[in-house]
Design a protein around this motif. Structure first.
Motif, PDB file in Angstrom:
ATOM      1  N   GLU A 345       0.856  -1.187   0.000  1.00 17.27           N
ATOM      2  CA  GLU A 345       0.000   0.000   0.000  1.00 17.27           C
ATOM      3  C   GLU A 345       0.892   1.238   0.000  1.00 17.27           C
ATOM      4  N   GLY A 346       0.599   2.200  -0.849  1.00 18.69           N
ATOM      5  CA  GLY A 346       1.375   3.452  -0.842  1.00 18.69           C
ATOM      6  C   GLY A 346       2.693   3.364  -1.602  1.00 18.69           C
ATOM      7  N   PHE A 347       2.927   2.245  -2.308  1.00 16.58           N
ATOM      8  CA  PHE A 347       4.167   2.123  -3.099  1.00 16.58           C
ATOM      9  C   PHE A 347       4.257   3.287  -4.090  1.00 16.58           C
ATOM     10  N   GLN A 348       5.433   3.911  -4.138  1.00 19.45           N
ATOM     11  CA  GLN A 348       5.629   4.995  -5.092  1.00 19.45           C
ATOM     12  C   GLN A 348       6.603   4.553  -6.167  1.00 19.45           C
ATOM     13  N   LYS A 349       6.280   4.811  -7.406  1.00 16.67           N
ATOM     14  CA  LYS A 349       7.228   4.467  -8.474  1.00 16.67           C
ATOM     15  C   LYS A 349       8.503   5.269  -8.285  1.00 16.67           C
ATOM     16  N   PRO A 350       9.644   4.686  -8.645  1.00 19.10           N
ATOM     17  CA  PRO A 350      10.901   5.431  -8.476  1.00 19.10           C
ATOM     18  C   PRO A 350      10.971   6.632  -9.408  1.00 19.10           C
ATOM     19  N   SER A 351      11.942   7.507  -9.127  1.00 18.53           N
ATOM     20  CA  SER A 351      12.037   8.746  -9.899  1.00 18.53           C
ATOM     21  C   SER A 351      12.553   8.499 -11.315  1.00 18.53           C
ATOM     22  N   ARG A 352      13.133   7.337 -11.596  1.00 23.10           N
ATOM     23  CA  ARG A 352      13.544   7.011 -12.967  1.00 23.10           C
ATOM     24  C   ARG A 352      13.104   5.584 -13.273  1.00 23.10           C
ATOM     25  N   SER A 353      12.902   5.302 -14.546  1.00 22.06           N
ATOM     26  CA  SER A 353      12.589   3.927 -14.944  1.00 22.06           C
ATOM     27  C   SER A 353      13.890   3.176 -15.245  1.00 22.06           C
ATOM     28  N   MET A 354      13.757   1.859 -15.367  1.00 25.71           N
ATOM     29  CA  MET A 354      14.928   0.963 -15.464  1.00 25.71           C
ATOM     30  C   MET A 354      15.917   1.399 -16.552  1.00 25.71           C
ATOM     31  N   VAL A 355      15.427   1.704 -17.737  1.00 27.45           N
ATOM     32  CA  VAL A 355      16.339   2.008 -18.847  1.00 27.45           C
ATOM     33  C   VAL A 355      17.145   3.274 -18.563  1.00 27.45           C
ATOM     34  N   HIS A 356      16.618   4.171 -17.731  1.00 25.70           N
ATOM     35  CA  HIS A 356      17.317   5.423 -17.420  1.00 25.70           C
ATOM     36  C   HIS A 356      18.128   5.327 -16.120  1.00 25.70           C
ATOM     37  N   ILE A 357      18.003   4.204 -15.427  1.00 28.34           N
ATOM     38  CA  ILE A 357      18.822   3.978 -14.225  1.00 28.34           C
ATOM     39  C   ILE A 357      20.063   3.182 -14.625  1.00 28.34           C
ATOM     40  N   GLY A 358      19.800   2.049 -15.251  1.00 28.79           N
ATOM     41  CA  GLY A 358      20.884   1.083 -15.548  1.00 28.79           C
ATOM     42  C   GLY A 358      20.587  -0.181 -14.784  1.00 28.79           C
TER      43      GLY A 358
END
Ligand code: SAM
Length: 359
Positions: A345-358
């Motif tokens: 509950e309350g999970f927030q998507k990270p500030s970048r997606s996988m392709v832009h993180i590495g």
């Protein structure tokens, strides 16, 4: 004269041991650095990218990556994985790997080399496998989400991609980068029919197949828990599978190679083939996490699911000394998240997606 970074310091100075090994406040030693060298990618995998967006972040000069890697190695990093985006799109990657392979960890026995790995989609690998090996790469992981051409092309949205990736895997094995790990993200309704075919692929090609549970790290908002094919399902399917020519079903656990290993490992009754399952959704392993990431634009990320990143390159550009940068890295790593909260509950998507993180 050695290679100079943009602040003018010599990036090829040997890493110096900076007091104690890098640890976070939860007591986890950080030994594994993932470095993204670009967030460009030549595939548009349906579970990762929208298909409409391109690169979003800058790429740095190689000297900048090299200096940052040298600092991390001085603090205790022993494994460096190059990733992206698609790292094989980055010009000069071989030279960077060659330079990094010269670094020695002050925490490893004298002369022992760093473990240098690469994660790639394999599209450009067949011509580059031997040069990568010659540059000092130790091993390669290839992402491959199906073992038949049409399913593969439907996922990557690139025609004829399967044949090229298969050639890349074989070239990597021939170049001595094996056993090659082949990572597959299973998506219900897309490629979950391929589990048994992947078992055959592992046995036939001599590669380690690793199924990864899909995480909410995609560019758009398509993730649902129901689409995740879990460890339990994969184990159940493979336990009753009779591999070709074997005549007997059975999946047998293998011991972990290290406490921080992310995959649970299995083989078949005759010991041929290896299946790993990485289960961040159904069996999180954050307590053993030994990883931090550097993005292509020089930010530290302490967790795939971080809400912020930390501007290491900015401090370098402003003339930070090694001591100042080491202190900054220690402070950032100290605050590494205890765990992710996928599915809560309350999970927030990270500030970048996988392709832009590495990845
Ligand atoms: N382009 C390279 C490649 O394809 O391996 C490196 C970058 S890619 C982002 C790294 C890995 O992340 C790939 O194995 C990919 O399948 C995986 N990946 C991407 N999105 C993911 C997600 N949402 N959940 C789990 N794995 C994901």
């Amino acid at each position: 004269m050695g290679l100079l970074d943009r602040a003018g310091s010599n990036v090829m100075e040997p890493p110096t041991q900076s007091a104690a090994r890098l640890r976070d406040r939860h007591g986890r030693a950080i030994t594994d650095l993932r470095v993204s060298v670009t967030d460009r990618c030549n595939f548009r995998c349906v579970y990762c990218r929208t298909g409409n967006e391109g690169a979003q972040y800058a790429e740095l000069a190689h000297a900048d990556y090299l200096r940052m890697i040298r600092l991390f190695v001085g603090l205790g990093v022993e494994k460096v994985r190059f990733t992206g985006g698609e790292p094989l799109l980055r010009q000069g990657l071989l030279e960077l790997i060659r330079e990094v392979s010269e670094l020695r960890s002050p925490f490893l026995p004298s002369g022992e080399r760093l473990d240098l790995a690469l994660t790639t989609n394999g599209h450009l690998l067949s011509d580059l496998a031997q040069p990568l090996r010659d540059a000092g790469l130790t091993r390669v992981t290839v992402s491959m989400d199906a073992v038949d051409g049409p399913t593969f092309a439907a996922i990557t949205r690139v025609p004829k991609s399967f044949e090229r990736v298969l050639a890349g895997i074989r070239a990597a094995t021939a170049a001595g980068l094996g056993p090659v790990k082949v990572n597959c993200v299973l998506l219900r309704g897309f490629n979950d029919g391929q589990i048994e075919a992947f078992a055959e692929f592992s046995r036939r090609e001599g590669v380690i197949v690793r199924f990864i549970e899909w995480m909410p790290l995609e560019e758009d908002r398509s993730w649902t828990r129901d689409a995740v094919v879990t460890l339990d399902e994969i184990v159940q399917r493979l336990s009753v599978y009779v591999p070709e020519g074997l005549g007997e079903a059975g999946l047998f656990p293998l011991a972990a190679n290290a406490a921080s290993e992310t995959a649970r490992r299995y083989t078949f009754a005759d010991g041929r083939g290896e299946i790993g399952i990485i289960a961040p959704v159904s069996r999180p392993f954050c307590g053993h996490c030994s990883r931090v990431r550097l993005t292509s634009d020089g930010k530290i990320r302490t967790c795939l699911f971080s809400q912020t990143d930390h501007d290491l390159v900015g401090r370098m550009v402003r003339g930070g000394t090694d001591e100042e940068l080491n202190a900054y890295i220690r402070m950032v790593v100290d605050g590494k998240e205890a765990r992710h909260h996928i599915g809560e509950e309350g999970f927030q998507k990270p500030s970048r997606s996988m392709v832009h993180i590495g990845g």
